[in-house]
Design a protein around this motif. Structure first.
Motif, mmCIF file in Angstrom:
data_model
loop_
_atom_site.group_PDB
_atom_site.id
_atom_site.type_symbol
_atom_site.label_atom_id
_atom_site.label_comp_id
_atom_site.label_asym_id
_atom_site.label_seq_id
_atom_site.Cartn_x
_atom_site.Cartn_y
_atom_site.Cartn_z
ATOM 1 N N GLU A 1 0.848 -1.189 0.000
ATOM 2 C CA GLU A 1 0.000 0.000 0.000
ATOM 3 C C GLU A 1 0.889 1.247 0.000
ATOM 4 O OE1 GLU A 1 -2.890 0.054 3.170
ATOM 5 O OE2 GLU A 1 -3.019 2.232 3.047
ATOM 6 N N ASP A 2 0.551 2.196 -0.858
ATOM 7 C CA ASP A 2 1.317 3.435 -0.921
ATOM 8 C C ASP A 2 1.148 4.239 0.364
ATOM 9 O OD1 ASP A 2 0.403 3.949 -4.422
ATOM 10 O OD2 ASP A 2 1.930 2.682 -3.495
ATOM 11 N N LYS A 3 2.241 4.833 0.846
ATOM 12 C CA LYS A 3 2.091 5.675 2.028
ATOM 13 C C LYS A 3 3.144 6.767 2.066
ATOM 14 C CE LYS A 3 4.646 2.730 5.275
ATOM 15 N NZ LYS A 3 4.571 1.994 6.546
ATOM 16 N N VAL A 4 2.786 7.819 2.787
ATOM 17 C CA VAL A 4 3.641 8.993 2.968
ATOM 18 C C VAL A 4 3.666 9.304 4.458
ATOM 19 C CG1 VAL A 4 3.955 11.429 2.436
ATOM 20 C CG2 VAL A 4 3.038 9.888 0.694
ATOM 21 N N VAL A 5 4.869 9.418 5.018
ATOM 22 C CA VAL A 5 5.008 9.660 6.454
ATOM 23 C C VAL A 5 5.784 10.945 6.678
ATOM 24 C CG1 VAL A 5 5.920 8.782 8.622
ATOM 25 C CG2 VAL A 5 4.952 7.191 6.942
ATOM 26 N N GLN A 6 5.178 11.867 7.399
ATOM 27 C CA GLN A 6 5.841 13.121 7.691
ATOM 28 C C GLN A 6 6.262 13.177 9.154
ATOM 29 O OE1 GLN A 6 2.684 15.665 5.195
ATOM 30 N NE2 GLN A 6 4.432 16.884 5.865
ATOM 31 N N SER A 7 7.393 13.812 9.392
ATOM 32 C CA SER A 7 7.844 14.004 10.768
ATOM 33 C C SER A 7 8.593 15.326 10.889
ATOM 34 C CB SER A 7 8.749 12.843 11.196
ATOM 35 O OG SER A 7 9.919 12.834 10.413
ATOM 36 N N PRO A 8 8.537 15.958 12.058
ATOM 37 C CA PRO A 8 7.627 15.617 13.151
ATOM 38 C C PRO A 8 6.189 15.973 12.807
ATOM 39 C CG PRO A 8 8.693 17.697 13.590
ATOM 40 C CD PRO A 8 9.287 17.187 12.303
ATOM 41 N N LEU A 9 5.250 15.547 13.624
ATOM 42 C CA LEU A 9 3.849 15.912 13.373
ATOM 43 C C LEU A 9 3.587 17.355 13.787
ATOM 44 C CD1 LEU A 9 1.903 12.674 14.335
ATOM 45 C CD2 LEU A 9 2.508 13.529 12.062
ATOM 46 N N SER A 10 4.330 17.816 14.780
ATOM 47 C CA SER A 10 4.202 19.215 15.170
ATOM 48 C C SER A 10 5.531 19.719 15.689
ATOM 49 C CB SER A 10 3.097 19.407 16.207
ATOM 50 O OG SER A 10 3.436 18.765 17.397
ATOM 51 N N LEU A 11 5.681 21.036 15.630
ATOM 52 C CA LEU A 11 6.962 21.651 15.932
ATOM 53 C C LEU A 11 6.715 23.086 16.366
ATOM 54 C CD1 LEU A 11 10.029 21.081 15.620
ATOM 55 C CD2 LEU A 11 9.818 21.784 13.236
ATOM 56 N N VAL A 12 7.369 23.488 17.458
ATOM 57 C CA VAL A 12 7.278 24.873 17.922
ATOM 58 C C VAL A 12 8.678 25.443 17.952
ATOM 59 C CG1 VAL A 12 6.546 26.412 19.772
ATOM 60 C CG2 VAL A 12 5.259 24.312 19.322
ATOM 61 N N VAL A 13 8.869 26.576 17.276
ATOM 62 C CA VAL A 13 10.192 27.198 17.227
ATOM 63 C C VAL A 13 10.054 28.691 17.485
ATOM 64 C CG1 VAL A 13 11.028 25.474 15.586
ATOM 65 C CG2 VAL A 13 10.116 27.645 14.729
ATOM 66 N N HIS A 14 11.198 29.350 17.688
ATOM 67 C CA HIS A 14 11.218 30.797 17.855
ATOM 68 C C HIS A 14 11.567 31.447 16.522
ATOM 69 C CE1 HIS A 14 10.718 30.660 22.155
ATOM 70 N NE2 HIS A 14 11.698 29.784 22.250
ATOM 71 N N GLU A 15 11.087 32.637 16.373
ATOM 72 C CA GLU A 15 11.420 33.409 15.162
ATOM 73 C C GLU A 15 12.937 33.424 14.974
ATOM 74 O OE1 GLU A 15 9.562 37.327 15.530
ATOM 75 O OE2 GLU A 15 8.798 37.057 13.511
ATOM 76 N N GLY A 16 13.342 33.240 13.735
ATOM 77 C CA GLY A 16 14.770 33.261 13.430
ATOM 78 C C GLY A 16 15.397 31.886 13.381
ATOM 79 N N ASP A 17 14.725 30.892 13.966
ATOM 80 C CA ASP A 17 15.259 29.528 13.919
ATOM 81 C C ASP A 17 15.188 28.978 12.499
ATOM 82 O OD1 ASP A 17 13.979 28.294 17.141
ATOM 83 O OD2 ASP A 17 15.652 29.637 16.619
ATOM 84 N N THR A 18 15.979 27.943 12.271
ATOM 85 C CA THR A 18 15.896 27.169 11.016
ATOM 86 C C THR A 18 15.240 25.839 11.320
ATOM 87 O OG1 THR A 18 17.842 28.211 10.018
ATOM 88 C CG2 THR A 18 17.255 26.014 9.230
ATOM 89 N N VAL A 19 14.318 25.422 10.471
ATOM 90 C CA VAL A 19 13.623 24.153 10.695
ATOM 91 C C VAL A 19 13.767 23.245 9.479
ATOM 92 C CG1 VAL A 19 11.944 25.160 12.266
ATOM 93 C CG2 VAL A 19 11.400 24.992 9.843
#
Lengths: 111, 115
Positions: free
Chosen positions: A1-19
């Motif tokens: 079965e085809d699937k797509v997995v994303q991570s992380p599901l959620s993320l909190v960062v401060h302005e100026g950070d790189t994600v």
């Protein structure tokens, strides 16, 4: 079965950070991978990737695909509060044109 | 710019009601899609259509039907709405042709609540 997995599901960062947002996939006869940004309404298109190793760039956002390891990353540098959104990854197989989406990564950028 | 228009932004219906969600696109796209989006589950494909009067089931077609009588319009029908169909419904379209024909253009969504 085809699937797509994303991570992380959620993320909190401060302005100026790189994600870095991750997307891995298993799909029969891979054709392309797409990234979308969704704020309160319709998802808007960011990038479409079909070839390995070629970086797509738009301002502070960039993305690259690795077809050997079956994943893509979306980088956002110098994040701003306006980058807060759900980021969706989707793949297309040659079996059809319907996109298969991951569950999305919810990014929150605090000032 | 491509425009995909969904007729309602918010809709409240009662269980058992027949519900029509309408979607119109103005770019002469061949492909049209209906997804639902739920927290923690992402976007899931309900139905899609490659051409007028053609339809294909997606991953979760149960409880839904569709109609494509004209190229620009794709309707999603809930024959008898149930509470588990409370969700955000997103319509999208794409061209069948061209180098970027996988690129979907989305409508703004309809938040449906079934009480």
């Amino acid at each position: 079965e085809d699937k797509v997995v994303q991570s992380p599901l959620s993320l909190v960062v401060h302005e100026g950070d790189t994600v870095t947002l991750n997307c891995s996939y298993e799909v029969t006869n891979f054709r392309s991978l797409l990234w979308y940004k969704q704020e309160k309404k319709a998802p808007t298109f960011l990038f479409m990737l079909t070839s390995s190793g070629i970086e797509k760039k738009s301002g502070r956002l960039s993305s690259i695909l690795d077809k050997k390891e079956l994943f893509s990353i979306l980088n956002i540098t110098a994040t701003q509060t306006g980058d807060s959104a759900i980021y969706l990854c989707a793949v297309v197989s040659q079996a059809g044109t319907a996109l298969i989406f991951g569950k999305g990564t919810t990014l929150s950028v605090s000032s | 710019d491509v425009k995909v228009t969904q007729s309602s932004r918010y809709l409240v219906k009662r269980t058992g009601e027949k519900v029509f969600l309408e979607c119109v696109q103005d770019m002469d796209h061949e492909n049209m899609f209906w997804y639902r989006q739920d927290p923690g589950l992402g976007l899931r494909l309900i139905y899609f259509s490659y051409d007028v009067k053609m339809k294909e089931k997606g991953d979760i077609p149960e409880g839904y039907s569709v109609s494509r009588e004209k190229k620009e319009r794709f309707s999603l029908i809930l024959e008898s709405a149930s509470t588990n169909q409370t969700s955000m419904y997103l319509c999208a379209s794409s061209s069948y042709y061209g180098a970027t024909n996988e690129k979907l253009f989305f409508g703004s969504g309809t938040q449906l609540s079934v009480l």
